[in-house]
Design a protein around this motif. Structure first.
Motif, PDB file in Angstrom:
ATOM      1  N   LEU A   9       0.831  -1.203   0.000  1.00  0.00           N
ATOM      2  CA  LEU A   9       0.000   0.000   0.000  1.00  0.00           C
ATOM      3  C   LEU A   9       0.871   1.260   0.000  1.00  0.00           C
ATOM      4  CD1 LEU A   9      -2.837  -1.015   2.459  1.00  0.00           C
ATOM      5  CD2 LEU A   9      -2.988  -0.724  -0.013  1.00  0.00           C
ATOM      6  N   PHE A  10       2.071   1.148   0.554  1.00  0.00           N
ATOM      7  CA  PHE A  10       3.011   2.260   0.498  1.00  0.00           C
ATOM      8  C   PHE A  10       3.287   2.655  -0.940  1.00  0.00           C
ATOM      9  CE2 PHE A  10       5.827   2.451   4.521  1.00  0.00           C
ATOM     10  CZ  PHE A  10       4.770   3.002   5.208  1.00  0.00           C
ATOM     11  N   PHE A  11       3.427   1.659  -1.800  1.00  0.00           N
ATOM     12  CA  PHE A  11       3.704   1.984  -3.191  1.00  0.00           C
ATOM     13  C   PHE A  11       2.530   2.752  -3.796  1.00  0.00           C
ATOM     14  CE2 PHE A  11       3.873   1.134  -7.748  1.00  0.00           C
ATOM     15  CZ  PHE A  11       5.123   1.682  -8.010  1.00  0.00           C
ATOM     16  N   GLY A  12       1.310   2.330  -3.494  1.00  0.00           N
ATOM     17  CA  GLY A  12       0.139   3.067  -3.963  1.00  0.00           C
ATOM     18  C   GLY A  12       0.124   4.486  -3.437  1.00  0.00           C
ATOM     19  N   LEU A  13       0.522   4.649  -2.183  1.00  0.00           N
ATOM     20  CA  LEU A  13       0.606   5.978  -1.608  1.00  0.00           C
ATOM     21  C   LEU A  13       1.706   6.787  -2.282  1.00  0.00           C
ATOM     22  CD1 LEU A  13      -0.396   7.940   0.547  1.00  0.00           C
ATOM     23  CD2 LEU A  13       1.267   6.943   2.105  1.00  0.00           C
ATOM     24  N   SER A  14       2.803   6.125  -2.627  1.00  0.00           N
ATOM     25  CA  SER A  14       3.894   6.844  -3.292  1.00  0.00           C
ATOM     26  C   SER A  14       3.468   7.329  -4.672  1.00  0.00           C
ATOM     27  CB  SER A  14       5.153   5.988  -3.382  1.00  0.00           C
ATOM     28  OG  SER A  14       4.993   4.950  -4.310  1.00  0.00           O
ATOM     29  N   VAL A  15       2.610   6.583  -5.340  1.00  0.00           N
ATOM     30  CA  VAL A  15       2.091   7.036  -6.635  1.00  0.00           C
ATOM     31  C   VAL A  15       1.309   8.332  -6.443  1.00  0.00           C
ATOM     32  CG1 VAL A  15       0.482   6.497  -8.494  1.00  0.00           C
ATOM     33  CG2 VAL A  15       2.049   4.747  -7.671  1.00  0.00           C
TER      34      VAL A  15
ATOM     35  N   VAL B 177      10.607   8.044 -12.716  1.00  0.00           N
ATOM     36  CA  VAL B 177      11.712   8.078 -11.743  1.00  0.00           C
ATOM     37  C   VAL B 177      11.175   8.379 -10.349  1.00  0.00           C
ATOM     38  CG1 VAL B 177      13.786   9.361 -11.070  1.00  0.00           C
ATOM     39  CG2 VAL B 177      13.476   8.653 -13.434  1.00  0.00           C
ATOM     40  N   LEU B 178      10.247   9.336 -10.239  1.00  0.00           N
ATOM     41  CA  LEU B 178       9.643   9.646  -8.942  1.00  0.00           C
ATOM     42  C   LEU B 178       8.898   8.449  -8.369  1.00  0.00           C
ATOM     43  CD1 LEU B 178       8.189  13.274  -9.169  1.00  0.00           C
ATOM     44  CD2 LEU B 178      10.044  12.460  -7.735  1.00  0.00           C
TER      45      LEU B 178
ATOM     46  N   GLY C  62       8.734   4.279  -4.341  1.00  0.00           N
ATOM     47  CA  GLY C  62       8.555   2.875  -3.953  1.00  0.00           C
ATOM     48  C   GLY C  62       9.770   2.324  -3.230  1.00  0.00           C
ATOM     49  N   ILE C  63      10.954   2.660  -3.705  1.00  0.00           N
ATOM     50  CA  ILE C  63      12.174   2.192  -3.055  1.00  0.00           C
ATOM     51  C   ILE C  63      12.331   2.836  -1.680  1.00  0.00           C
ATOM     52  CG2 ILE C  63      14.699   2.258  -3.173  1.00  0.00           C
ATOM     53  CD1 ILE C  63      14.403   1.901  -6.214  1.00  0.00           C
ATOM     54  N   ALA C  64      12.068   4.134  -1.585  1.00  0.00           N
ATOM     55  CA  ALA C  64      12.217   4.827  -0.302  1.00  0.00           C
ATOM     56  C   ALA C  64      11.214   4.325   0.730  1.00  0.00           C
ATOM     57  CB  ALA C  64      12.061   6.326  -0.493  1.00  0.00           C
TER      58      ALA C  64
ATOM     59  N   ALA D 196      15.105  18.684  -6.078  1.00  0.00           N
ATOM     60  CA  ALA D 196      14.290  18.968  -4.895  1.00  0.00           C
ATOM     61  C   ALA D 196      13.038  18.098  -4.868  1.00  0.00           C
ATOM     62  CB  ALA D 196      13.908  20.440  -4.861  1.00  0.00           C
ATOM     63  N   SER D 197      12.429  17.864  -6.019  1.00  0.00           N
ATOM     64  CA  SER D 197      11.239  17.020  -6.089  1.00  0.00           C
ATOM     65  C   SER D 197      11.553  15.583  -5.682  1.00  0.00           C
ATOM     66  CB  SER D 197      10.666  17.012  -7.509  1.00  0.00           C
ATOM     67  OG  SER D 197      10.302  18.289  -7.896  1.00  0.00           O
ATOM     68  N   LEU D 198      12.658  15.061  -6.185  1.00  0.00           N
ATOM     69  CA  LEU D 198      13.023  13.697  -5.842  1.00  0.00           C
ATOM     70  C   LEU D 198      13.415  13.594  -4.369  1.00  0.00           C
ATOM     71  CD1 LEU D 198      14.185  10.958  -7.770  1.00  0.00           C
ATOM     72  CD2 LEU D 198      15.848  11.507  -6.019  1.00  0.00           C
ATOM     73  N   GLY D 199      14.148  14.577  -3.864  1.00  0.00           N
ATOM     74  CA  GLY D 199      14.511  14.571  -2.453  1.00  0.00           C
ATOM     75  C   GLY D 199      13.289  14.636  -1.552  1.00  0.00           C
ATOM     76  N   LEU D 200      12.325  15.453  -1.925  1.00  0.00           N
ATOM     77  CA  LEU D 200      11.083  15.549  -1.162  1.00  0.00           C
ATOM     78  C   LEU D 200      10.318  14.238  -1.194  1.00  0.00           C
ATOM     79  CD1 LEU D 200       9.219  17.479   0.409  1.00  0.00           C
ATOM     80  CD2 LEU D 200       8.158  18.054  -1.773  1.00  0.00           C
ATOM     81  N   MET D 201      10.250  13.623  -2.358  1.00  0.00           N
ATOM     82  CA  MET D 201       9.557  12.341  -2.496  1.00  0.00           C
ATOM     83  C   MET D 201      10.205  11.274  -1.624  1.00  0.00           C
ATOM     84  SD  MET D 201       7.207  10.691  -3.985  1.00  0.00           S
ATOM     85  CE  MET D 201       6.717   9.135  -4.616  1.00  0.00           C
ATOM     86  N   VAL D 202      11.525  11.158  -1.687  1.00  0.00           N
ATOM     87  CA  VAL D 202      12.242  10.146  -0.916  1.00  0.00           C
ATOM     88  C   VAL D 202      12.060  10.405   0.583  1.00  0.00           C
ATOM     89  CG1 VAL D 202      14.553   9.301  -0.344  1.00  0.00           C
ATOM     90  CG2 VAL D 202      13.880   9.558  -2.726  1.00  0.00           C
TER      91      VAL D 202
END
Length: 161
Positions: free
Chosen positions: A9-15, A42-43, A48-50, A106-112
């Motif tokens: 479900l984390f992956f769904g939330l990450s989407v 990439v995001l 998902g990995i983070a 910054a977007s990727l850092g925020l996402m992770v």
């Protein structure tokens, strides 16, 4: 540790978080067009990995020791804010060297960072005590404990009023 379906479900939330971050990023640029679908992928992958990255030591321990202990990578707890900050800095540095774009970095850092923190909160909510403040304190605690939650609310109230 929550069960694997919860981590799925984390992956769904990450989407969902990735789409929100991408829309916010594009709106700050002034052109809300989905011209960079590759970066959205990439995001999604980074999120998902983070979301699962704090448990990466479980794979290591399973191979070497035959157990699924998943809260330490050497002397550093993998479920700490310090490990999360190290993860965000490494992911952001890699993103900057690939894209040479501060907004994407910054977007990727925020996402992770968001997805890593969601993992900690989910594990904490499931009953685990997390060493959030590791280098400052070795003790583990739960932010859902009534004393800690009351202290956080009291600090916020004193800052606002």
């Amino acid at each position: 540790m929550p069960y694997p379906p919860t981590h799925l479900l984390f992956f769904g939330l990450s989407v969902l978080v990735a789409v929100i971050i991408l829309i916010a990023t594009l709106s700050f640029e002034g052109n809300l067009r989905f011209r960079d679908k590759g970066f959205l992928a990439v995001l999604l992958i980074a999120g998902g990995i983070a979301a699962l990255f704090p448990d990466v030591s479980a794979v290591w321990n399973f191979i070497l020791n035959g157990n699924l202990r998943h809260n330490m990578i050497g002397p550093l707890p993998s479920h700490s804010i310090l490990f999360g900050l190290i993860t965000v800095v490494l992911a952001s540095t890699l993103c900057y060297f690939i894209y040479l774009d501060r907004i994407k970095t910054a977007s990727l850092g925020l996402m992770v960072g968001i997805m890593f923190f969601f993992h900690l909160v989910l594990d904490d909510f499931a009953g685990g005590n997390i060493p959030y403040l590791y280098p400052l304190s070795d003790s583990s605690f739960s932010i859902f404990d009534f004393h800690v939650l009351g202290s956080i609310i009291q600090v916020i109230r004193s800052l606002l009023f």
